[in-house]
Design an enzyme around this catalytic site. Sequence first.
Site, PDB file in Angstrom:
ATOM      1  N   LYS A 111      -6.837   5.534   1.579  1.00 52.66           N
ATOM      2  CA  LYS A 111      -7.056   5.502   3.028  1.00 52.66           C
ATOM      3  C   LYS A 111      -7.981   6.619   3.495  1.00 52.66           C
ATOM      4  CE  LYS A 111      -3.234   2.844   4.796  1.00 52.66           C
ATOM      5  NZ  LYS A 111      -2.135   2.747   5.754  1.00 52.66           N
ATOM      6  N   LYS A 194      -5.978  -5.890  -2.139  1.00 59.47           N
ATOM      7  CA  LYS A 194      -4.759  -6.296  -1.439  1.00 59.47           C
ATOM      8  C   LYS A 194      -5.088  -6.972  -0.109  1.00 59.47           C
ATOM      9  CE  LYS A 194      -2.410  -3.044   0.606  1.00 59.47           C
ATOM     10  NZ  LYS A 194      -1.641  -1.862   0.982  1.00 59.47           N
ATOM     11  N   LYS A 197      -4.168  -5.553   6.763  1.00 56.47           N
ATOM     12  CA  LYS A 197      -4.521  -5.636   8.184  1.00 56.47           C
ATOM     13  C   LYS A 197      -5.840  -4.938   8.457  1.00 56.47           C
ATOM     14  CE  LYS A 197       0.299  -5.000   9.429  1.00 56.47           C
ATOM     15  NZ  LYS A 197       1.115  -3.799   9.237  1.00 56.47           N
TER      16      LYS A 197
HETATM   17  P1  TYM Z   1       2.925  -2.031   6.081  1.00 53.60           P
HETATM   18  O1  TYM Z   1       3.001  -2.086   7.571  1.00 53.60           O
HETATM   19  O2  TYM Z   1       1.602  -1.810   5.447  1.00 53.60           O
HETATM   20  O3  TYM Z   1       3.519  -3.374   5.478  1.00 53.60           O
HETATM   21  C1  TYM Z   1       4.804  -3.866   5.836  1.00 53.60           C
HETATM   22  C2  TYM Z   1       5.459  -4.503   4.619  1.00 53.60           C
HETATM   23  O4  TYM Z   1       4.606  -5.542   4.103  1.00 53.60           O
HETATM   24  C3  TYM Z   1       4.340  -5.318   2.738  1.00 53.60           C
HETATM   25  N1  TYM Z   1       2.957  -5.733   2.435  1.00 53.60           N
HETATM   26  C4  TYM Z   1       2.639  -6.578   1.461  1.00 53.60           C
HETATM   27  N2  TYM Z   1       3.378  -7.247   0.562  1.00 53.60           N
HETATM   28  C5  TYM Z   1       2.732  -8.060  -0.315  1.00 53.60           C
HETATM   29  N3  TYM Z   1       1.372  -8.219  -0.320  1.00 53.60           N
HETATM   30  C6  TYM Z   1       0.589  -7.556   0.568  1.00 53.60           C
HETATM   31  N4  TYM Z   1      -0.722  -7.734   0.573  1.00 53.60           N
HETATM   32  C7  TYM Z   1       1.216  -6.697   1.511  1.00 53.60           C
HETATM   33  N5  TYM Z   1       0.746  -5.904   2.511  1.00 53.60           N
HETATM   34  C8  TYM Z   1       1.837  -5.325   3.061  1.00 53.60           C
HETATM   35  C9  TYM Z   1       4.498  -3.818   2.529  1.00 53.60           C
HETATM   36  O5  TYM Z   1       4.790  -3.508   1.187  1.00 53.60           O
HETATM   37  C10 TYM Z   1       5.645  -3.513   3.456  1.00 53.60           C
HETATM   38  O6  TYM Z   1       6.884  -3.760   2.823  1.00 53.60           O
HETATM   39  N6  TYM Z   1       4.646   2.527   4.907  1.00 53.60           N
HETATM   40  C11 TYM Z   1       5.039   1.162   5.226  1.00 53.60           C
HETATM   41  C12 TYM Z   1       5.964   1.061   6.415  1.00 53.60           C
HETATM   42  C13 TYM Z   1       7.155   1.930   6.357  1.00 53.60           C
HETATM   43  C14 TYM Z   1       8.325   1.734   5.573  1.00 53.60           C
HETATM   44  C15 TYM Z   1       9.180   2.809   5.880  1.00 53.60           C
HETATM   45  C16 TYM Z   1       8.712   0.745   4.671  1.00 53.60           C
HETATM   46  C17 TYM Z   1       7.340   3.082   7.051  1.00 53.60           C
HETATM   47  N7  TYM Z   1       8.552   3.604   6.793  1.00 53.60           N
HETATM   48  C18 TYM Z   1      10.441   2.941   5.270  1.00 53.60           C
HETATM   49  C19 TYM Z   1       9.979   0.868   4.064  1.00 53.60           C
HETATM   50  C20 TYM Z   1      10.812   1.951   4.372  1.00 53.60           C
HETATM   51  C21 TYM Z   1       3.780   0.363   5.525  1.00 53.60           C
HETATM   52  O7  TYM Z   1       2.748   0.882   5.859  1.00 53.60           O
HETATM   53  O8  TYM Z   1       3.981  -0.986   5.509  1.00 53.60           O
END
Ligand code: TYM
Length: 332
Positions: A111, A194, A197
Amino acid sequence: MGRIFSGVQPTGNLHLGNYLGAIRNWVRLQHSFECLFCIVDLHAITVWQDPAELRKSTREVAAGLLAAGIDPARNVVFHQSSVPGHAQLAWVFNCVARLGWLNRMTQFKEKAGKDRENASVGLYAYPNLMAADILLYKATHVPVGEDQKQHLELARDIAQKFNNDFGVGTFPVPEPLILGPAARVMSLRDGTRKMSKSDPSDYSRINMTDDADAIALKVRKAKTDPEPLPDTLAGLDARPEAANLVGLYAALLDLDREGALTRVAGRPFSEFKVELTDVAVSVLGPINAEMKRLAADPAHVDAVLREGGERARALAAPVLDEVFEVVGFLKT
Ligand code: TYM
């Protein structure tokens, strides 16, 4: 019964990766765990967010969770900034985690890119906040997509170091739950990246708000190779785009990859894509309609988040008290 915590960032559209990699699993797990699902707006601002867009996205993501089938009466659905304990515990963890641990985080490197000196301090410390999210509720299980695995390992290290440093058993060591054939959904334009968003091309992802026409167009334009689909999983090995589409098809139909492949082996992409579109539309269509309905009722979404915030604050308070006591903060 264990306790689940998981989160999603309110930064733009939810996409099929978020749904198949995380949210659909949350919907299923809500029946066997006590769950907290959080829209992580504190995480979102680690990179620049337009304030009006952030508010809009927070409601939209909440609507997406409800539309996907998360029951706000059974689970705690809230936004992170409504519970001050996340930031408070994150500070304690900033003092537990080591610089060397954070230096290994690949997501920060991706990032921040080349202009590392210009990245926010928040982006660097982000995994500590994520550990705080989970441990503020002493969650035992964390359902996520594969991209969060490294952050989860850090959360485990932080829980253990805190317990060891102070000689306590305050925190459970949380288990990641990385489930299903779509734990890592790739971009429709490049099977080695991947689905995300933040990809500038909207053709790289299927959004949960896309209608049938948009889904059809994106699947039609998805990158493929000239060969028909193979009849064994090994035949997908050096074909990242084909492997990704088969994984999506499997997940949407709730099959494993092998089962999915037997249905479509030998087909050309032109035929397979029509079928994939139909399956995607049948899964996302009802969610999409419900998201639209909720978008027209922001007061309802706000009320859900308000109540979730209250319940989350009540669950967090005794844990934060315990941590402050362990650390040696004076109680006056
Ligand atoms: P975020 O917002 O990027 O994504 C949310 C969830 O979606 C999953 N995900 C995917 N799974 C499969 N293929 C993909 N291309 C894909 N893109 C996203 C992510 O693995 C996630 O489960 N840091 C985290 C948010 C967070 C969090 C937490 C998660 C903050 N605190 C505590 C678990 C526990 C994030 O940016 O997710």
